[in-house]
Design an enzyme around this catalytic site. Structure first.
Site, PDB file in Angstrom:
ATOM      1  N   LYS A  87      24.983  51.917  31.047  1.00  0.00           N
ATOM      2  CA  LYS A  87      23.944  50.927  30.723  1.00  0.00           C
ATOM      3  C   LYS A  87      23.988  50.577  29.238  1.00  0.00           C
ATOM      4  CE  LYS A  87      18.939  50.103  30.679  1.00  0.00           C
ATOM      5  NZ  LYS A  87      17.892  49.798  31.647  1.00  0.00           N
ATOM      6  N   HIS A 103      51.435  30.846  63.776  1.00  0.00           N
ATOM      7  CA  HIS A 103      50.009  30.885  64.099  1.00  0.00           C
ATOM      8  C   HIS A 103      49.605  32.242  64.674  1.00  0.00           C
ATOM      9  CE1 HIS A 103      49.153  26.819  62.931  1.00  0.00           C
ATOM     10  NE2 HIS A 103      50.260  26.436  63.509  1.00  0.00           N
TER      11      HIS A 103
END
Lengths: 538, 538
Positions: B138, B273
């Site tokens: 932090k 595909h």
């Protein structure tokens, strides 16, 4: 599990003050000492509840603009010490146990949603909260951890039921919830900071497991999970009737809802192996259902069906579930709709296995689409658009109605590639998928499958003189429109379509051989329309 | 970013002692004070590095069997206070800054892997470590957080490069790593505890984003991510040459690798595909490639191809990339193999767009398979088996060779449902996919597509007198075997197959009409084999 622990001292430090006074009053009545911080302290005091200030426990001041409030040897010891093994040590150190932590975290998620900048985001990373929650959760054998105001009532009831204690099972459940809460919290911080650095990462959590009978096949175990904390999910569908939903049912249902979502008026989608083999929209739901069914009346047996409007009795009766001749009964796996007329529901319930599902396809608004491929993830925007720009590229320019254009593109977008479909506007104004071909390595095969299906369906609906059939087919095909999910790489598909009477083709365009394809359409006096948008789907 | 911070006081508390003495010595030389705990303290001391005991900083004893070591007002204040705003307050409180935290956590993951019971798991939940790491992270504007021994070298180099400081950019990167580390840690704890409770949850993290040109279509954004910390991933493939790999390339490559993985000898899969339209295995790689190509020589253009053995020059030359007549050149999207002969690589590099990928399909061992369906997840075991039991259910019992059986089932398992394929053992002993039909709502369509493809391929390979073609087709079809991914619901597919010369059919069985299907096979004097295992794939 009968392992009770008395709740005597409670530490409360919450960012979300929902339900706080009620909980405070309950704990006060239960004779608990409440230790608290800043804003929580104020709210409790205003509600007339006596509170011990945290500083009198920690012996430290609140420091550094609130960054240091709870973290201390005293608080974490009080949460962490083993009530059996460490009892003497705690006493020698003057540590009194804290039996319950009620804590939720700085609202990192909501400040992020508000578009907070980096310093504000950083300031909203809670350090003390997760420490308390994690310490209490680790010591769940004695300590109760409450991270969600929605659990206050349950916790109070649990204490009441056990004479001021919580039971071990509840504490274990709350412990799991606590670690899920801190995991979510740090996951959001991590992905947010990675995003800030321009190196986005993704984290997903899934819960509420529903063990399915099996996966795609019986030798595969399968489970359905809900995306944790998602505001809506396909898991939230209501199942009113029928056998347990299977893995393949769920996937087909998803396909059915996707297919019917963007239809107008009354829409109906019939899905087999994830592809819509029937699709229709129009004014009368029963007629629309019939038209969707006619798209592939053989495959429709055993299909998954979705409607976008509440199902009427008239519609349901098309399934002929009460036909004396059992072979007349149309068995399907699922009927899904935003609702059912009570009489329709009663009718459908005749079939004991039929799964009746309430889910409004309008709810299905996925932003993304993902594929797992061996420890990798293909992540993309969902395919929610239909076309870029309608361009008539042939000399002939027979107009295609806007609704038919939207319908056909909606259908072909939903079919596995390579995909072709033919759609038409019927005499009564309803729109119908007349045929489709999908999942083909070769686009020619997809076209052939589609045309063969169209011919078959037109033959099925034709009631006139046998000699007139071919003429009827050519006439109907001439009014229909053929849609392709991707460009025609060669003119062969134009010729094939023409041979079966198709006069209008819609495709994205963009092939290096577009010129040859357009020339072929012009030769054959066909209308060729480019949309500028491909719709591959695999 | 030029925001430097001097590293003067360092807190080290690590579970993994890798590289610790080197780091300690470096910090000692850099004039840092090292504060440490328990085992870390010992290792450093043994290496002759002076260490400040953590207790002299916290003023507290190590307590409760090690549960309390670092957590204290002093340590977290030293990590958390704002070096600008809170400077005076820290001084007044006697808090000296700690500029770097080196910490990794109790090995919850490894004790879990060892099969630890619940109490041992719980004892391995680190509380102090995440608190320090999160506090330091932090406050990254001033504090350096190091959670991974693999980063020690980089951190030392960074300090050296900046005269004993780390730079802000590095600290930000390390902060992100820290929160990812604690997110991973609590994710694992949460899922483990949910599993213990019999309510399994799933958490996934993905990193190392590769932004793709687009998704399945150009109007969709697409990104490829790697499953975080996975030991292997498709993302780890080596791309030796060619254009950037696309979204659809990746999905086809996955299909190609899946299709070729379980082949023996030299195997080759050709994907269009997502479905294998060509597949072959045998002794000579070049011939195998030719046979795979012949499976669908039209669709093979623009395909994705995978081999399971290193590609030779002879094989590569089949693509005729140097043909003077450009139309002779076989353009494909990807050639993937476990390796390439240098001459083969040079040959393939002639085509500047061809993507050449090194990946051994044997690495592809996914345990699970997942589908996202609108905020829900379908999660299942991967389909890795082939059959339950080979059962000849017809009167006729012409044996099917084991290799052909494995090959045919491998092929049909990989095709999208409904799927049918025909495979044969060639005269030279190689095995070849002669035709396939896939992705169909109706199984009859899949059969028709397959048979038509077989006829076409046999016609292509036939070199004799035109009058002998039909006889040749019947003869070759008679030696081939037709495989179905699921049972035949009706005898129609048996008749259809027979009409085109098929004499042997392999399918799972399990239909309520199995009897009729078997009778039909007997009527037509065909061999019908049940495997007891369905292979739906969607």
């Amino acid at each position: 599990m009968k392992h009770f622990t008395p709740v005597k001292r409670v530490l409360i430090s919450v960012s979300d003050k929902t339900g706080l006074p009620e909980l405070g009053k309950y704990l006060q009545k239960a004779g608990c000492e409440i230790i608290s911080t800043g804003g929580t302290h104020r709210v409790l005091k205003e509600a007339g509840i006596p509170v011990t200030d945290i500083q009198s426990v920690t012996g430290n001041p609140e420091a550094f603009g609130g960054r240091m409030k709870t973290i201390s040897f005293q608080i974490e010891s009080a949460l962490l010490f083993d009530r059996e093994k460490d009892r003497d040590e705690a006493e020698a150190l003057g540590i009194l146990p804290i039996d319950m932590v009620v804590c939720n975290l700085y609202p990192f998620g909501s400040v992020k949603k508000e578009g907070a900048d980096l310093p504000r985001l950083i300031e909203n990373i809670d350090i003390g909260g997760p420490t308390m929650i994690r310490a209490a959760a680790k010591n769940y054998r004695w300590v109760t951890t409450v991270v969600d105001p929605a659990d206050y009532r349950m916790v109070m009831e649990n204490m009441t039921a056990h004479g001021g204690h919580t039971d071990l099972e509840t504490r274990f459940t709350l412990m799991r919830k606590a670690f899920n809460h801190t995991a979510d919290y740090d996951s959001l911080i991590a992905t947010t900071m990675d995003e800030q650095a321009g190196e986005p990462t993704l984290r997903f959590a899934f819960d509420q497991p529903q063990v399915l009978r099996y996966g795609e096949n019986s030798h595969q175990k399968g489970t359905l999970y809900r995306l944790r904390n998602a505001p809506d999910s396909l898991c939230d569908m209501e199942v009113l009737h029928g056998k347990a939903i299977s893995y393949n049912n769920m996937f087909d249902l998803y396909g059915a809802l996707e297919a019917v979502r963007d239809l107008k008026n009354n829409g109906c989608a019939i899905i087999k192996h994830a592809n819509p083999c029937g699709l229709s929209e129009g004014k009368n739901q029963r007629k629309v259902f019939e038209k969707a069914w006619a798209g592939d009346p053989v495959s429709a047996f055993g299909s998954v069906i979705a409607f976008n409007t509440p199902v009427t009795l008239e519609t349901a009766q098309f399934l002929e579930l009460d036909a004396k001749d059992k072979s007349q009964r149309k068995f399907v796996e699922i009927v899904s709709a935003p609702g059912f007329e009570p009489s329709a529901l009663d009718y459908l319930k005749q079939h004991k296995n039929l799964r009746i599902v309430v889910f409004d396809p309008a709810r299905l608004q996925p932003a993304h689409d993902m594929k797992f491929i061996y420890n990798a993830l293909l992540y993309q925007d969902a395919d929610r658009e239909l076309l870029d720009k309608v361009e008539y590229v042939s000399h002939k320019k027979d107009p295609v109605d806007e609704d038919l254009m939207r319908f056909g593109l909606t259908a072909v977008r939903q079919l596995k590639s390579n995909a072709i479909c033919v759609a038409r506007t019927c005499k009564d104004g309803d729109i119908q998928l007349l045929g489709m071909g999908c999942g083909q390595p070769n686009r020619v095969n997809a076209t052939q499958l589609t045309l063969a299906r169209c011919r078959e369906n037109l033959k099925n609906e034709y009631t006139g003189d046998p000699d007139g059939l071919e003429e009827y087919i050519r006439q109907e095909m001439g009014k229909a429109v053929l849609f392709s999910d991707a460009f025609f790489p060669f003119p062969d598909n134009v010729e094939l379509s023409h041979a079966d009477g198709i006069r209008t083709i819609v495709q994205p365009g963009g092939s290096i051989r577009d010129k040859a394809v357009i020339e072929k359409a012009d030769d054959l006096e066909m209308t060729l329309i480019f949309t500028g948008m491909r719709h591959f789907k695999h």
